[in-house]
Design a protein around this motif. Structure first.
Motif, PDB file in Angstrom:
ATOM      1  N   LEU A  60     -11.623   0.843   2.546  1.00 34.54           N
ATOM      2  CA  LEU A  60     -10.920   0.323   3.719  1.00 34.54           C
ATOM      3  C   LEU A  60      -9.779  -0.588   3.272  1.00 34.54           C
ATOM      4  O   LEU A  60      -9.923  -1.362   2.326  1.00 34.54           O
ATOM      5  CB  LEU A  60     -11.897  -0.455   4.606  1.00 34.54           C
ATOM      6  N   ASN A  61      -8.642  -0.492   3.944  1.00 30.35           N
ATOM      7  CA  ASN A  61      -7.489  -1.327   3.610  1.00 30.35           C
ATOM      8  C   ASN A  61      -6.747  -1.700   4.885  1.00 30.35           C
ATOM      9  O   ASN A  61      -7.064  -1.232   5.983  1.00 30.35           O
ATOM     10  CB  ASN A  61      -6.553  -0.608   2.629  1.00 30.35           C
ATOM     11  N   VAL A  62      -5.755  -2.565   4.737  1.00 30.33           N
ATOM     12  CA  VAL A  62      -5.010  -3.072   5.889  1.00 30.33           C
ATOM     13  C   VAL A  62      -4.247  -1.951   6.580  1.00 30.33           C
ATOM     14  O   VAL A  62      -4.168  -1.898   7.816  1.00 30.33           O
ATOM     15  CB  VAL A  62      -4.050  -4.188   5.435  1.00 30.33           C
ATOM     16  N   TYR A  63      -3.687  -1.035   5.807  1.00 27.62           N
ATOM     17  CA  TYR A  63      -2.909   0.054   6.403  1.00 27.62           C
ATOM     18  C   TYR A  63      -3.772   0.911   7.316  1.00 27.62           C
ATOM     19  O   TYR A  63      -3.351   1.272   8.420  1.00 27.62           O
ATOM     20  CB  TYR A  63      -2.291   0.900   5.290  1.00 27.62           C
TER      21      TYR A  63
ATOM     22  N   TYR B 263       0.829  -1.204   0.000  1.00 29.18           N
ATOM     23  CA  TYR B 263       0.000   0.000   0.000  1.00 29.18           C
ATOM     24  C   TYR B 263       0.866   1.257   0.000  1.00 29.18           C
ATOM     25  O   TYR B 263       0.591   2.212  -0.735  1.00 29.18           O
ATOM     26  CB  TYR B 263      -0.922  -0.010   1.217  1.00 29.18           C
ATOM     27  N   LEU B 264       1.921   1.277   0.813  1.00 32.05           N
ATOM     28  CA  LEU B 264       2.788   2.451   0.855  1.00 32.05           C
ATOM     29  C   LEU B 264       3.542   2.637  -0.457  1.00 32.05           C
ATOM     30  O   LEU B 264       3.818   3.770  -0.862  1.00 32.05           O
ATOM     31  CB  LEU B 264       3.771   2.327   2.018  1.00 32.05           C
ATOM     32  N   ASP B 265       3.888   1.556  -1.117  1.00 32.87           N
ATOM     33  CA  ASP B 265       4.520   1.681  -2.432  1.00 32.87           C
ATOM     34  C   ASP B 265       3.595   2.343  -3.440  1.00 32.87           C
ATOM     35  O   ASP B 265       4.034   3.119  -4.292  1.00 32.87           O
ATOM     36  CB  ASP B 265       4.932   0.298  -2.951  1.00 32.87           C
ATOM     37  N   SER B 266       2.315   2.038  -3.341  1.00 35.64           N
ATOM     38  CA  SER B 266       1.360   2.626  -4.285  1.00 35.64           C
ATOM     39  C   SER B 266       1.161   4.121  -4.063  1.00 35.64           C
ATOM     40  O   SER B 266       0.666   4.823  -4.954  1.00 35.64           O
ATOM     41  CB  SER B 266       0.014   1.910  -4.182  1.00 35.64           C
ATOM     42  N   LEU B 267       1.517   4.632  -2.879  1.00 36.40           N
ATOM     43  CA  LEU B 267       1.369   6.061  -2.586  1.00 36.40           C
ATOM     44  C   LEU B 267       2.533   6.898  -3.105  1.00 36.40           C
ATOM     45  O   LEU B 267       2.415   8.123  -3.180  1.00 36.40           O
ATOM     46  CB  LEU B 267       1.238   6.283  -1.071  1.00 36.40           C
TER      47      LEU B 267
END
Length: 294
Positions: A253-256, A111-115
């Protein structure tokens, strides 16, 4: 083997419970071997044993998982506490999954990579403005050899091996992301940081009154999740200016987000959506989600 087992089971009757249980086990083993095909040769012994094990596995009774019971939290709109018998029966395959920190790590990193924007850009020596003429002659100056003024070793020159715009996003299998959601929700339930409300609503868009209500309930640093396609306008307008509180829908909603916020509150529609999306096909005791009021 069958003859010896039958003889041992029928020979001698003891009054002790241990002997009776032993005889019963021998009789069952003799019957199972009698109904099973004999191994054709020594090379087929492994296949014969695997056949017996698979048959025994199919004859086992599948366990029935018990739901996870969670008392309903006090709603935002209204001052009355829910009834003591008002509980939410949560799907254990979604809200009681074993902890997998490695899966959570993969989901958070993805998820952080996608940001990441990936817009960092530097100029090479071919992109820096300036003339390509040689700075000084090759020999006779007593100094190092130089080419043009855009050399990476000179101030104002190009950058060697500098960053260029690129996509930092990574991919994960769909089932890994689904498992991450199950693990994150189960961790919140295990830590007693997950709440369930009948619905998320607010009668008007006044931020002041909603902030007072949230402080009264002790729900600062809380992520509110609604199962509606669009959250109520009055609630969204009132909550968006409150510090350390956030309102999202289930499709965002996501895991992060689940791991970032110390407390998560769902409404009944959000619970139904999460169970419908992430549940496993396992026998579960059928206890519906109730909403009983005195």
């Amino acid at each position: 083997m069958l003859r010896s087992l039958t003889f041992r089971a029928s020979a001698g009757v003891s009054s002790s419970h241990t002997s009776v249980r032993t005889m019963a086990r021998l009789v069952r083993a003799a019957r199972s071997l009698a109904s099973a095909p004999a191994p054709p040769s020594k090379t087929g012994t492994a296949t014969f044993c695997s056949t017996l094990l698979s048959r025994a596995y199919r004859n086992q009774v599948e366990p029935i998982l018990e739901p996870v019971y969670l008392g309903l939290s006090q709603p935002l709109a209204g001052s009355s506490h829910p009834a003591e018998t008002s509980v939410a029966a949560l799907d254990p395959t979604v809200f009681n999954h074993p902890l997998r920190s490695d899966i959570l790590h993969l989901c958070v990193v993805q998820y952080l990579d996608s940001l990441r924007q990936g817009s960092a850009n530097t100029k090479t020596r071919g992109e820096v403005r300036g003339s390509g003429i040689k700075v000084r002659r090759q020999k006779g100056s007593g100094r190092a050899r130089l080419g043009d003024a855009q050399s990476p070793i000179l101030v104002g020159g190009g950058v060697a091996f500098g960053p260029k715009p690129r996509d930092f996003s990574t991919k994960l299998p769909r089932k890994v992301i689904q498992m991450g959601m199950r693990v994150a929700l189960s961790a919140k339930v295990r830590d007693r940081k997950l709440g369930v409300m009948t619905q998320l609503s607010w009668p008007h868009g006044k931020t002041k009154h909603l902030a007072q209500r949230i402080d009264h309930l002790g729900m600062r640093k809380t992520l509110f999740v609604t199962g509606e396609e669009k959250p109520p306008i009055s609630l969204e307008r009132a909550i968006r200016n409150i510090e350390k509180v956030k309102l999202v829908t289930t499709n965002k909603l996501n895991v992060y987000e689940l791991l970032k916020w110390p407390r998560v509150v769902l409404d009944l529609k959000a619970v139904s959506y999460l169970e419908r999306t992430f549940k496993k096909d396992v026998p579960i005791a059928s206890v519906p989600i109730t909403n009983e009021t005195p």
